[in-house]
Design an enzyme around this catalytic site. Sequence first.
Site, mmCIF file in Angstrom:
data_model
loop_
_atom_site.group_PDB
_atom_site.id
_atom_site.type_symbol
_atom_site.label_atom_id
_atom_site.label_comp_id
_atom_site.label_asym_id
_atom_site.label_seq_id
_atom_site.Cartn_x
_atom_site.Cartn_y
_atom_site.Cartn_z
ATOM 1 N N GLU A 135 -7.322 -0.509 -7.411
ATOM 2 C CA GLU A 135 -6.052 -0.497 -6.693
ATOM 3 C C GLU A 135 -5.631 0.933 -6.305
ATOM 4 O OE1 GLU A 135 -4.764 -3.183 -5.444
ATOM 5 O OE2 GLU A 135 -3.088 -2.050 -4.599
ATOM 6 N N GLY A 136 -6.018 1.936 -7.098
ATOM 7 C CA GLY A 136 -5.706 3.328 -6.742
ATOM 8 C C GLY A 136 -6.327 3.693 -5.393
ATOM 9 N N HIS A 137 -7.626 3.391 -5.247
ATOM 10 C CA HIS A 137 -8.293 3.664 -3.961
ATOM 11 C C HIS A 137 -7.633 2.862 -2.832
ATOM 12 C CE1 HIS A 137 -11.894 4.236 -6.787
ATOM 13 N NE2 HIS A 137 -11.803 5.406 -6.185
ATOM 14 N N GLN A 139 -8.151 18.738 -6.927
ATOM 15 C CA GLN A 139 -8.996 18.494 -5.755
ATOM 16 C C GLN A 139 -8.161 18.596 -4.475
ATOM 17 O OE1 GLN A 139 -12.263 15.409 -5.460
ATOM 18 N NE2 GLN A 139 -10.567 14.213 -4.683
ATOM 19 N N MET A 146 -15.821 7.594 -4.146
ATOM 20 C CA MET A 146 -17.162 7.406 -4.716
ATOM 21 C C MET A 146 -17.383 5.927 -5.056
ATOM 22 S SD MET A 146 -18.020 10.846 -6.797
ATOM 23 C CE MET A 146 -17.079 10.498 -8.268
HETATM 24 P P1 AMP Z 1 -13.039 8.823 -6.634
HETATM 25 O O1 AMP Z 1 -13.703 7.573 -6.146
HETATM 26 O O2 AMP Z 1 -12.752 8.832 -8.088
HETATM 27 O O3 AMP Z 1 -13.717 10.070 -6.130
HETATM 28 O O4 AMP Z 1 -11.604 8.833 -5.960
HETATM 29 C C1 AMP Z 1 -11.448 8.747 -4.559
HETATM 30 C C2 AMP Z 1 -10.023 9.020 -4.188
HETATM 31 O O5 AMP Z 1 -9.180 8.053 -4.838
HETATM 32 C C3 AMP Z 1 -9.522 10.393 -4.654
HETATM 33 O O6 AMP Z 1 -8.686 10.939 -3.651
HETATM 34 C C4 AMP Z 1 -8.753 10.059 -5.897
HETATM 35 O O7 AMP Z 1 -7.739 10.991 -6.193
HETATM 36 C C5 AMP Z 1 -8.168 8.717 -5.534
HETATM 37 N N1 AMP Z 1 -7.800 7.984 -6.746
HETATM 38 C C6 AMP Z 1 -8.601 7.684 -7.799
HETATM 39 N N2 AMP Z 1 -7.898 7.051 -8.763
HETATM 40 C C7 AMP Z 1 -6.618 6.958 -8.302
HETATM 41 C C8 AMP Z 1 -5.405 6.423 -8.843
HETATM 42 N N3 AMP Z 1 -5.364 5.865 -10.046
HETATM 43 N N4 AMP Z 1 -4.289 6.505 -8.087
HETATM 44 C C9 AMP Z 1 -4.318 7.093 -6.854
HETATM 45 N N5 AMP Z 1 -5.430 7.610 -6.299
HETATM 46 C C10 AMP Z 1 -6.560 7.549 -7.003
#
Ligand code: AMP
Length: 278
Positions: free
Chosen positions: A35-37, A153, A30
């Site tokens: 860094e997670g993404h 999810q 989204m």
């Molecule tokens: P979002 O933009 O929050 O919908 O997240 C997109 C993707 O990034 C999803 O698969 C999340 O699980 C992953 N994601 C978000 N935050 C993290 C994080 N801190 N570490 C690893 N993956 C993450």
Amino acid sequence: MVVVKSPCEMQGIARKIHGGGKTIAVVPTMGFLHEGHLSLVDQAKKEADVVVLTLFVNPIQFGPNEDYAVYPRDQKRDEALCEARGVDYLFAPDVGDMYSPDASVKIDESSLSRHLCGAVRPGHFSGVCTVVTKLFNITMADAAVFGQKDAQQVAVVRRMVRDLNIPVRIVMAPIVREADGLAMSSRNTRLTPEGRKAALGLSAALKAAKAAYDAGERDADKARALMRATMEASGLKVDYASAVDYGTLENTATLAPGTLLAVAAYSGPVRLIDNCLL
Ligand code: AMP
């Protein structure tokens, strides 16, 4: 890197990639990337020849009183981060590109979605399943990389892919944390300085329960109570403090390998989640 807005155009590109004998990995997000993404992008590069990152704040996975309107957005910043990390295609449609005004089909997963976040966010996982299926169809991905940050999810999407024979391989990547333990999240940017401190209660709760487990604790109720108390002591409003079987997401009586410790709590108005898989 090519930025694509139209689903039809993205499908045309995907068809050509496959026609050239190459594979595609998709990273659904989204936006407001951190860094997670970007760690998911690194993983996606190992999974396929071409990486597509999708950027779409999906309105149908937000409840009426949730943070859709205030969800952080900055496409230019996301484009620069994707380009620097080696994303090949950024698919960033508008809401109108994704949903016809009279759209009338949704996907429902009816078992795993009832628990954890699904219990407090009715319709959320139906919105997720619907948009993820659309993104799979649009990007024609061979593999999709999701973060363990949203462990429920991943479980729901894996179930959907299995039950609907969707030809995509689901890969789960580890949670990326700040140096002090807070799981990275786009929503962290909405925390006040005090809220940011309180938010540490989520990872602290998981750490405490994991330490108890490592020291021999097997009573899941004790772990739940410990996690709840840790979060409350930190000033959080607890949504849930759960210990479930990661296969079914049902509550477990005993902590064991495969148990998912999962927490959700509000720091001020910001709802945060975190988890730890034993
Ligand atoms: P979002 O933009 O929050 O919908 O997240 C997109 C993707 O990034 C999803 O698969 C999340 O699980 C992953 N994601 C978000 N935050 C993290 C994080 N801190 N570490 C690893 N993956 C993450």
